[in-house]
Every structure is written in structure tokens, then in C-alpha cells.
Design an enzyme around this catalytic site. Structure first.
Site, PDB file in Angstrom:
ATOM      1  N   THR A  38       0.806  -1.214   0.000  1.00 52.08           N
ATOM      2  CA  THR A  38       0.000   0.000   0.000  1.00 52.08           C
ATOM      3  C   THR A  38       0.843   1.270   0.000  1.00 52.08           C
ATOM      4  OG1 THR A  38      -0.096   0.138   2.376  1.00 52.08           O
ATOM      5  CG2 THR A  38      -1.846  -1.108   1.304  1.00 52.08           C
ATOM      6  N   ASP A  47       0.956  -4.162  11.108  1.00 51.46           N
ATOM      7  CA  ASP A  47       0.626  -3.169  10.085  1.00 51.46           C
ATOM      8  C   ASP A  47      -0.542  -3.624   9.211  1.00 51.46           C
ATOM      9  OD1 ASP A  47       2.381  -5.238   9.182  1.00 51.46           O
ATOM     10  OD2 ASP A  47       2.477  -4.188   7.262  1.00 51.46           O
ATOM     11  N   GLU A  48      -1.148  -2.640   8.593  1.00 49.82           N
ATOM     12  CA  GLU A  48      -2.129  -2.869   7.533  1.00 49.82           C
ATOM     13  C   GLU A  48      -3.196  -3.905   7.884  1.00 49.82           C
ATOM     14  OE1 GLU A  48       0.918  -1.746   3.890  1.00 49.82           O
ATOM     15  OE2 GLU A  48       0.454  -3.846   4.215  1.00 49.82           O
ATOM     16  N   VAL A  49      -3.819  -3.713   9.034  1.00 50.36           N
ATOM     17  CA  VAL A  49      -4.889  -4.629   9.426  1.00 50.36           C
ATOM     18  C   VAL A  49      -6.187  -4.159   8.761  1.00 50.36           C
ATOM     19  CG1 VAL A  49      -6.157  -5.616  11.358  1.00 50.36           C
ATOM     20  CG2 VAL A  49      -3.729  -5.044  11.614  1.00 50.36           C
ATOM     21  N   GLU A 102       1.648   1.816  12.880  1.00 48.99           N
ATOM     22  CA  GLU A 102       0.258   2.188  13.131  1.00 48.99           C
ATOM     23  C   GLU A 102      -0.299   1.646  14.432  1.00 48.99           C
ATOM     24  OE1 GLU A 102       1.103   0.463  10.298  1.00 48.99           O
ATOM     25  OE2 GLU A 102      -0.767  -0.131   9.309  1.00 48.99           O
TER      26      GLU A 102
END
Ligand SMILES: *[C@@H]1O[C@H](CO)[C@@H](O)[C@H](O)[C@H]1NC(C)=O
Ligand SMILES: *[C@@H]1O[C@H](CO)[C@@H](O)[C@H](O)[C@H]1NC(C)=O
Ligand SMILES: *[C@@H]1O[C@H](CO)[C@@H](O)[C@H](O)[C@H]1NC(C)=O
Ligand SMILES: *[C@@H]1O[C@H](CO)[C@@H](O)[C@H](O)[C@H]1NC(C)=O
Length: 535
Positions: A4, A329-331, A382
Site C-alpha cells: 500500500t 501493520d495494515e490490518v 500504526e
């Protein structure tokens, strides 16, 4: 990770497609390599015109203080790195200039540690003078860094004869954490390639191998407790790492003074885990029915934590470093949102509709499990971006490549030790000289307080694995990774890319001489000895 991240690639499409373009006309200036200059630049370095000759048949390293297997293997390794194989007899008698050097005395003050660790003492001093060549360090790690520097100062003059200038070096790293990430999930990398990469790392004074070992695509880690994870989650039975191979990689890194920090990313990026561990992943729903898709690890089930406890107890034993990277990350919340059991769980926990709270709940429990086996942890940013209450022992890694210095500012403001990766994506390649942008990025370049700056413990460059495998990972990584190594080791004032270019050119040619297929980064030019493979 990586998928992403916004791509800022300015691709010269016309040039690439047509094979020519006006930009090429500008690339006529080649950079002339320096001779016998170190990379990364030491904190203090000065050389004289005095030239000492070294006969490779007469030279040896000598331990005058503490010694151990790490130092002995460095002596052995660098005899070969500097002098090649010593099969030829002396046949050349040079006119001596300032004198002859027959040994480097390596004086390590303290007993060797068994494993490298965050905050280890890597300082050393090196003097080459008429009185002799002496390397002083407090720890064996400093000796390793100093011997590498010494090796870079030595130049070959003929088959057996080498030379080194009079030199004074006082050196220590600017940052404690100087890492390189490789991803062995998107593409598998052979043990030999990982070892070659570790060797290259040591020659740029990197000290952390961030091993992004598993991800959605494949699970090559062979677990003792859960052997089905690699059996069902690996690409196939040849694309997995056995426990013996993992131990071999850790041992190879140890001898080079490199920490191995494995990453087991969750609750997202874990599709490959779910192939073997029943009910681990969240079932995604369409309407009132499961649709056959799976999301992140299911945080509402006790069985998930039972599995994680057993799994990380094993990881804690297999990997000796104090730190494990836990990802985070990126959940993707969509699957959690679709699942009625999770909705019920959210209600029961009073999380409202804030799925970041659910993620925080998961991460808290995971951190408890990992601290429970006496490990420290690194996490992607994050986890704290969402203001989760994460213990201050966490080391937070910044990877989002927009406004990343603001992220460094905010993360250190919250009191977390911080590692920067965001500006050093080696996998995002583009045409032209790219390393100068890497060189310009400085983790200390933000307006925080002195207290905040102290919390920035270093950085990592990364080679995500979507488009690299055994065929190209070394050449695509090197020598651009070395540029980050200098940023993280050398003084903040060492930032003039024009001044650095000839030294980088030499460093790249030195890598080639040492057998690494390190790619060209400065435009047209040549190395005295080019890379070749036997045919
Ligand atoms: C080493 O000494 C020679 C002269 O003996 C000089 O030409 C050269 O620039 C010196 N190199 C370094 C790195 O100081
Ligand atoms: C290196 O030299 C500096 C300055 O002379 C000194 O302060 C430092 O303690 C020395 N370091 C080692 C590892 O010997
Ligand atoms: C989800 O909830 C339903 C109904 O409450 C229950 O029958 C089912 O076992 C639950 N599924 C899981 C995986 O807990
Ligand atoms: C420092 O940077 C932060 C984030 O960009 C900003 O909010 C703050 O106002 C700046 N402070 C100063 C003194 O410039």
C-alpha cells in the site's frame, strides 16, 4: 507491507520504451573511484602520504587482548578478503617507502559477548604508523568493525604486494540500530543467498538483519510445535527453512556481529498461517453467511491466544536476539466488521464501532505473551499511530513513506524508541541515480527536543520480496543499501553526496572484487576488476 506504499516513481517511460532519450545525453560523466578510502566514513579519519607495504605471505592479525571464536574467524576471513588465497610464493621485492607492515595488533579490552545486541559497543580506534598497526576496541564488535575498515584501506599493488597509507581512525556508530530487511515470504531466498547478504552487510557495518520471514504469501518457517504451518503454508517442501538452516543463519550472523530480528507479522499479513491452524483467521461474511474468505487473526477467540502463546514460546527459544518484530501493520477491518461473532465481542468489550480498539486489544494480549517469554518487541508504526496504549519498551518502526519525519516526531513525542525505514525502500527502483535521495534522508532531521532525538535509535533499509529472488536480490540491494549504512554509521555532517560518490564508486568496485554482483549506481564507468562468473 509495501503493497500500500505510495509509489513515487517518476518513470522516464519514453526513454525506457524507446531505448533512448534526451536524458541519456546527460549521463556521460563517470565518477572516478577513490583509492583506499573507507565506507562508511569513520567519525574521525585522517591519512598520510606514508605508504607501508604489506607482503601477504608475511602478514598476520594478532590478538593482543581478549580473543574468541568471533575474532579468530574474522582474522581468517579477512586474510582471504584482503589478500585472496595465498598460494603464490613471494617474487616481487618492492622498494620500501615508509616501511613494511607485518601485522595488525588487535587489542580487545573486554571478554567477548556470545551474541550481538542492541546497544553493543562498536567503537574502535585504528592507527597505522611507523610504530606499527594497532586496533583498540572495548568489545569484539568494535574489533570486527575496525578490521573491516582496515581491510578497506589496503590496496593490492601486485600479486603478493599490498600497500596501506599511514592512517588514524577514531570511530563509533552514530546510531545503534542499523538494519536491512529481507522478505522471504513473497519469494523464497536460499540460505546461501541470505549468508552472502549477511557478509555484504558486515562490510558496510550493518548490525541488524530484519528477517521478514513469513507473510500472507508463504510461511517458510518450520515450526517445531506446529510443523504443519510450513508444510501447508510454504510454497512447497523445498521453499522452507528447517530449524538447522535457521540456526546456521543465526550463527553466521553472530560471527559477523549481526543481530537476527525475525518478524512474525500479525494479526494481518497472516493468510499463510491460516492454512494449517484451524479457526485462527477471522471468517469473513457476506450477509449472514461465511463467504469462504479469511481476514486477520480472530481476536475474539481465546484459542487464538492459546496458539500464539505456544508459538511465541518457541520463537523466543529459537531466535537468541532479545527482540522479535511483531508487525501489526495494515490490518484490514472489513472482515472483522462483517463477522457477527466479532460484532458481539465488540459489544461485550464496549468497543463501540472502533475497530482500532479491537486491534489494540489483540496487540496488548500479544505483547503480554511475548514479554511473558522475556522478549522485547518491535512493531510497525500504526499500532501507536492509533494511540494504542503500548508499553514504552516497544521499538516502533516508521514505514509510511509520506510525511515520515512527522511520524518520527510524533512517535518520539509519545516516548517510543523509533527506527526509520520509510525513506529507504530499495525495492522501489527507478531509472537513474537513486542513491542520493537515500543519502539525503536523515533520521535526526526533525525539530524534536534533544530527548526525542535520543529516542531515534536508528534505521533500516528494506528489500521487499515481490520482485526479487535468488537471481537478483544481491545486485538490487547492493551497493544502494551501503548508502543507508553510511547515513546510519557516520557523523550527521557527512552528507555531501558529490563528495561521497567517488568513495561509493570504490566501495562498489571493492564489493565486486570481493565477489558480490553489486550493481552500477553512478552511471557510466568501469571497475578495475569487473564481476564475472565462470563459464
Ligand atoms: C597514500 O599515499 C600516497 C603517496 O605515498 C598518496 O598519493 C595517496 O593519496 C595517499 N592515499 C591516501 C588515502 O591518503
Ligand atoms: C579511541 O580514542 C579516543 C580519543 O583518543 C578515546 O577517547 C577512546 O576511548 C578510544 N576508544 C577506544 C575503543 O579505544
Ligand atoms: C459464532 O457465533 C455463533 C452463534 O452465536 C456460534 O454458533 C459459533 O460457534 C460462533 N463461531 C465461533 C467461531 O466462535
Ligand atoms: C515541529 O514539527 C511539528 C510537526 O511538524 C510541528 O507540529 C511543530 O509545530 C514544530 N515545532 C517547531 C518549534 O517548529
Amino acid at each position: 507491507m509495501a503493497k500500500t506504499v505510495a509509489l513515487f516513481l517518476f518513470v522516464y517511460v519514453a526513454g525506457i520504451v524507446a531505448g533512448h532519450g534526451e536524458y541519456r545525453g546527460k549521463e556521460t560523466v563517470s565518477v572516478t573511484a577513490t583509492l583506499g578510502m573507507p565506507w562508511p566514513m569513520p567519525q574521525q579519519y585522517s591519512s598520510t602520504q606514508d605508504l607501508f607495504t604489506i607482503n601477504r605471505n608475511a602478514f598476520k592479525f594478532r590478538a593482543t587482548g581478549q580473543s574468541c571464536d568471533i575474532l579468530e574467524s574474522a582474522f581468517f576471513r579477512y586474510q582471504t578478503i584482503i589478500f585472496g588465497l595465498r598460494e603464490e610464493v613471494l617474487k616481487f621485492h618492492p622498494k620500501l617507502r615508509a616501511g613494511t607492515l607485518t601485522e595488525l595488533d588487535v587489542n580487545v579490552k573486554n571478554k567477548c559477548d556470545r551474541y550481538p545486541y542492541l546497544g553493543m559497543d562498536e567503537s574502535y580506534n585504528l592507527t597505522i604508523a611507523a610504530s606499527g598497526a594497532i586496533l583498540n576496541s572495548n568489545s569484539v564488535w568494535g574489533a570486527l568493525r575496525g578490521i573491516e575498515t582496515f581491510s578497506q584501506l589496503v590496496l593490492q599493488q601486485s600479486t603478493d604486494m599490498f600497500s596501506v597509507n599511514g592512517t588514524t581512525v577514531v570511530d563509533y556508530p552514530r546510531f545503534q540500530h542499523r538494519g536491512l530487511l529481507l522478505d522471504t515470504s513473497r519469494h523464497f531466498l536460499d540460505v546461501t543467498i541470505i549468508k552472502q547478504n549477511l557478509l555484504a552487510m558486515s562490510q558496510s557495518k550493518f548490525n541488524v538483519f530484519h528477517w521478514h520471514i513469513v507473510d500472507d504469501q508463504s510461511f517458510p518457517y518450520t515450526s517445531n510445535n506446529f510443523p504443519d504451518m510450513s508444510k501447508m503454508g510454504g510454497y512447497d517442501s523445498r521453499h522452507i527453512y528447517t530449524q538447522d538452516q535457521i540456526a546456521e543463519i543465526i550463527e553466521y550472523a553472530r560471527i559477523l556481529g549481526i543481530r537476527v530480528v525475525p518478524e512474525f507479522d500479525s494479526p494481518g499479513h497472516s493468510q499463510s498461517w491460516g492454512k494449517s491452524i484451524k479457526d485462527l483467521l477471522t471468517k469473513c461474511y457476506s450477509g449472514s453467511k461465511p463467504n469462504g474468505q479469511y481476514g486477520p487473526i480472530d481476536p475474539s477467540l481465546e484459542s487464538s491466544y492459546g496458539f500464539l502463546a505456544k508459538f511465541f514460546a518457541e520463537i523466543g527459544k529459537v531466535f537468541p536476539d532479545h527482540y522479535v518484530h511483531l508487525g501489526g501493520d495494515e490490518v484490514n477491518f472489513d472482515c472483522w466488521k462483517s463477522n457477527p461473532n466479532i460484532t458481539a465481542f465488540m459489544k461485550q468489550k464496549n468497543f463501540g464501532t472502533d475497530y482500532a480498539k479491537l486491534e489494540e486489544y489483540y496487540v496488548q494480549r500479544l505483547l503480554d505473551i511475548v514479554s511473558g517469554v522475556n522478549k522485547g518487541y518491535m512493531i510497525w508504526q500504526e499500532v501507536v499511530d492509533n494511540n494504542a496504549k503500548i508499553p514504552k519498551e516497544a521499538v516502533v518502526e516508521i514505514y509510511r513513506n509520506q510525511a515520515y519525519m512527522l511520524d518520527v516526531y510524533l512517535t518520539t513525542l509519545k516516548g517510543y524508541r523509533t527506527v526509520l525505514q520509510a525513506c529507504w525502500y530499495l525495492d522501489l527502483i527507478k531509472y537513474g541515480v537513486q542513491w542520493q535521495a537515500f543519502y539525503a534522508c536523515d533520521p535526526g532531521n526533525f525539530n524534536g527536543t534533544a530527548e526525542q532525538k535520543k529516542l531515534v535509535i536508528g534505521g533500516e533499509t528494506c528489500m521487499w520480496g515481490e520482485y526479487v529472488d535468488n537471481t537478483n536480490v544481491i545486485s538490487r540491494t547492493w551497493p544502494r543499501a551501503s548508502v543507508v549504512a553510511e547515513r546510519l554509521w557516520s557523523a550527521q555532517s557527512v552528507k555531501d553526496a558529490t563528495a561521497a560518490a567517488p568513495r561509493l564508486e570504490e566501495h562498489r568496485c571493492r564489493m565486486i572484487k570481493r565477489g558480490f554482483p553489486a550493481e552500477s549506481v553512478n552511471g557510466p564507468g568501469y571497475c578495475p576488476q569487473e564481476y564475472s562468473i565462470p563459464v
